[in-house]
Enzyme design. Structure first.
Site, PDB file in Angstrom:
ATOM      1  N   ASP A 264      55.657  62.430  18.348  1.00  0.00           N
ATOM      2  CA  ASP A 264      55.951  63.095  19.618  1.00  0.00           C
ATOM      3  C   ASP A 264      57.458  62.997  19.797  1.00  0.00           C
ATOM      4  O   ASP A 264      58.020  61.895  19.804  1.00  0.00           O
ATOM      5  CB  ASP A 264      55.258  62.379  20.780  1.00  0.00           C
ATOM      6  CG  ASP A 264      53.744  62.583  20.770  1.00  0.00           C
ATOM      7  OD1 ASP A 264      53.238  63.259  19.867  1.00  0.00           O
ATOM      8  OD2 ASP A 264      53.084  62.055  21.684  1.00  0.00           O
ATOM      9  N   ASP A 426      44.395  68.974  24.905  1.00  0.00           N
ATOM     10  CA  ASP A 426      44.664  67.755  25.686  1.00  0.00           C
ATOM     11  C   ASP A 426      43.614  67.594  26.789  1.00  0.00           C
ATOM     12  O   ASP A 426      43.869  67.890  27.955  1.00  0.00           O
ATOM     13  CB  ASP A 426      46.055  67.858  26.337  1.00  0.00           C
ATOM     14  CG  ASP A 426      47.164  67.901  25.306  1.00  0.00           C
ATOM     15  OD1 ASP A 426      47.093  67.147  24.323  1.00  0.00           O
ATOM     16  OD2 ASP A 426      48.110  68.694  25.479  1.00  0.00           O
ATOM     17  N   ASN A 494      43.146  65.860  20.872  1.00  0.00           N
ATOM     18  CA  ASN A 494      43.614  64.649  21.549  1.00  0.00           C
ATOM     19  C   ASN A 494      42.595  64.242  22.611  1.00  0.00           C
ATOM     20  O   ASN A 494      41.674  64.991  22.918  1.00  0.00           O
ATOM     21  CB  ASN A 494      44.951  64.932  22.256  1.00  0.00           C
ATOM     22  CG  ASN A 494      46.007  65.449  21.296  1.00  0.00           C
ATOM     23  OD1 ASN A 494      46.363  64.776  20.347  1.00  0.00           O
ATOM     24  ND2 ASN A 494      46.502  66.654  21.536  1.00  0.00           N
TER      25      ASN A 494
END
Ligand code: 1PR
Length: 580
Positions: A264, A426, A494
């Site tokens: 990230d 997400d 994720n």
């Protein structure tokens, strides 16, 4: 200095191929983009590479429009050296099921077909086979014992111990269409074949005749083993002595478990680009003694190179502050990719900000396809779409599941192939009292200790965008199903509830999604120890790639620790220790 000429129809990542050639020696690389350029260099060309990605029809059409089909055919007839890669191998065949009515170069009378999702070998384990075939696989045999008997050395250094990176949905599958007798006829004509397997389906993985050689796998993305293959083509030598033609043995047909290192990336408060990581997407330091700065875990290219050297099968870079608009030519990840691709020879994925954007300098609208193209040119093999994928899926359902053909997923996958489009999801768990409270498919919770705060016995995974900032009325499963339908090739799943927790992946969510899609799903969020990777692979719902971030960045474990552990549990992983 020798010159290597590469056919460039602007449909993929040529930077990695160029970098791998330069890594191998003092070579000059020249791109050939059209008929005139081909004619200009024609007499000098001794080494020609013909890489192809994406859709068969799109690629052949592009070659045709640029007037390159005839020059390539004529070049082959002169007996000079040519290396075809991936669709560069496919388009030497007669045709492909992928694009009916489009003719390839027709060197072999073979029609390519799509891998069968309903493969019995997978069904027996209660899994569905992921298509595209993305991953590291062995080659397991040459075409016939007669051919093998004539060979003292492996074809262009392709042995059985090494694994190579494949990414494709279509192949020259040996079945009722591509019959064994057709291949023996071709052998009599001087062709040599190498085969690999995906599940129970066997396909041509490499082929050669005289000075012509082509691979279905990507040697430029296959680590050291791949570099050796390119070297063997360039130098006409076979440096890898430990594998012989006799060493081919049948293998299972399951690609290795892929271990992915994820970085990230964002600017810290001093404006430096750093790798960061927090928990549940909060990347600022929290302890009393810390100032609330962005957590700095290292420099992106340095860390990525370390992970490659340590055996990572892929590297993913996510620009986590992509919702802030940058000028097009100044996207921070372009430079990171260019540098990373110089020394990393496994697939690179980049995510963050792949969407239609307005260039703050010029005020122009830049389509997502153009943004993606910039990343591919800088060394990315895949782009990952997060927030934009949510907008696209919402629109798809609003329009009664009608495809517009205009979404970023459709456009990028048409140009660069489905395998080039990853969807990064997400989701956050949402508890509900009854399945009637939502239109999303929900999960029943059987363990009382895991019920919601008000005793809710059901949940679904609600999708967020903009790094968890915005919540949407769509579930992770529904999002993934829509994106697969629109042409995405892979899901990076994720889980905000597990992110940075080091307690293991969200198996419940992974199982729910993987059972509803047939494209590969990468497990992400929560890895804290090697056994967590084993947990996800042993779940046996068909997940064959898992990603770690914090545990690698903090130095708690190396990628090789994870692979050692998986191997000790009897799982197949790729190991690579030697240099070219
Ligand atoms: O929405 O297309 O611009 O893409 C933005 C991308 O950035 C998305 O892929 C989104 O997941 C990611 N992102 C945005 N904000 C954050 C953040 O952390 N504040 N990172 C973020 C999400 C997820 C993984 C992470 C794993 C494993 N990070 O990348 O590395 O959860 O972590 P762990 O092994 O340490 O648990 P767009």
């Amino acid at each position: 200095m020798s010159t290597v000429y590469i056919i460039d129809v602007e449909s993929g990542n040529l930077r990695s191929l160029t970098n791998s050639i330069k890594h191998l020696g003092n070579y000059k690389v020249v791109y050939i983009r059209n008929h005139d350029e081909f004619e200009m260099y024609n007499e000098d060309i001794e080494l020609l590479i013909f890489p192809g990605v994406g859709n068969f029809g799109h690629f052949v059409k592009n070659l045709d429009e640029r007037g390159l089909m005839e020059p390539i055919k004529n070049y082959l007839a002169t007996g000079r050296k040519l290396l075809g890669i991936c669709v560069g191998l496919q388009c030497l065949m007669k045709s492909s099921e992928e694009s009916r009515g489009v003719s390839g170069l027709g060197l072999l009378n073979i029609e390519l077909s799509k891998f069968n999702k309903g493969d019995e070998q997978f069904s027996l384990k209660g899994q569905s086979k992921s298509v595209p075939h993305i991953g590291w696989s062995h080659n397991h045999r040459y075409s016939s014992p007669q051919v093998m008997a004539t060979m003292n050395e492996p074809l262009y250094s392709i042995g059985t111990e090494d694994k190579f990176y494949f990414v494709h949905s279509y192949a020259a599958i040996i079945d009722s269409k591509v019959k064994a007798d057709l291949l023996s006829e071709a052998e009599k004509d001087g062709w040599k074949f190498v085969f690999s397997k995906y599940g129970s389906e066997e396909f041509i993985s490499a082929m050669s005749k005289d000075n012509f050689f082509a691979t279905q796998f990507h040697p430029e993305k296959s680590g050291i083993a791949g570099l050796r293959v390119i070297q063997a083509f360039l130098e006409e030598k076979v440096p890898h002595t430990s594998c012989t033609n006799k060493s081919f043995v049948p293998h299972s047909g399951y690609p290795s478990r892929r271990i992915i290192a994820c970085l990230d990336v964002r600017s810290n408060d001093d404006g430096d680009l750093v790798v960061t990581k927090g928990d549940q997407y909060d990347v600022r330091e929290k302890s009393d003694t810390q100032s609330g700065d962005v957590r700095n875990l290292g420099k992106p290219v340095e860390l990525a190179t370390k992970y490659f050297e340590d055996g990572a099968d892929e590297i993913t870079f996510l620009n986590i502050t992509s919702f802030r608009d940058s000028p097009l030519q100044d996207l921070p990840m372009l430079e990171v990719l260019k540098l990373a691709a110089q020394n990393i020879f496994v697939p690179l994925t980049v995510g963050g900000g792949i969407k239609d954007m307005i260039d703050p300098v010029t005020g122009e609208i830049v389509p997502a396809l153009k943004v993606a193209e910039l990343y591919f040119k800088s060394g990315a093999d895949k782009v990952s779409l997060g927030s934009e994928a949510v907008t696209i899926a919402e629109e798809y359902y609003r329009n009664g599941k009608i495809k517009s053909g205009k979404s970023a997923i459709e456009q990028i996958s048409t140009c660069f192939g489905n395998q080039a489009v990853v969807i990064s999801v997400d989701p956050r768990r949402k508890f509900i009292k009854s399945p009637k409270d939502t239109n999303m498919q929900c999960i029943q919770i059987f363990d009382e200790e895991k019920y919601g705060p008000d005793g809710e016995e059901y949940c679904y995974y609600q999708v967020t965008s903009q790094g968890g900032r915005k919540v949407h009325e769509i579930g992770a499963l529904e999002l993934c199903v829509a994106c697969e339908e629109l042409g995405a090739g892979e899901i990076l799943l994720n889980s905000i509830d597990h992110d940075g927790g080091n307690k293991g992946f969200n198996l419940e969510l992974l199982k729910q999604v993987k059972e509803s899609v047939s494209i590969p799903v990468i497990a992400s969020s929560g890895a804290g120890a090697p056994r967590h990777f084993a947990d996800v692979f042993e779940m046996d719902c068909g997940i064959d790639a898992a990603l770690g971030a914090g545990m690698f960045h903090r130095g708690e474990y190396k990628v090789s620790d994870v692979k050692d552990y998986l191997r000790s549990r009897g799982m197949d992983v790729r190991f690579e220790t030697t240099k070219v």
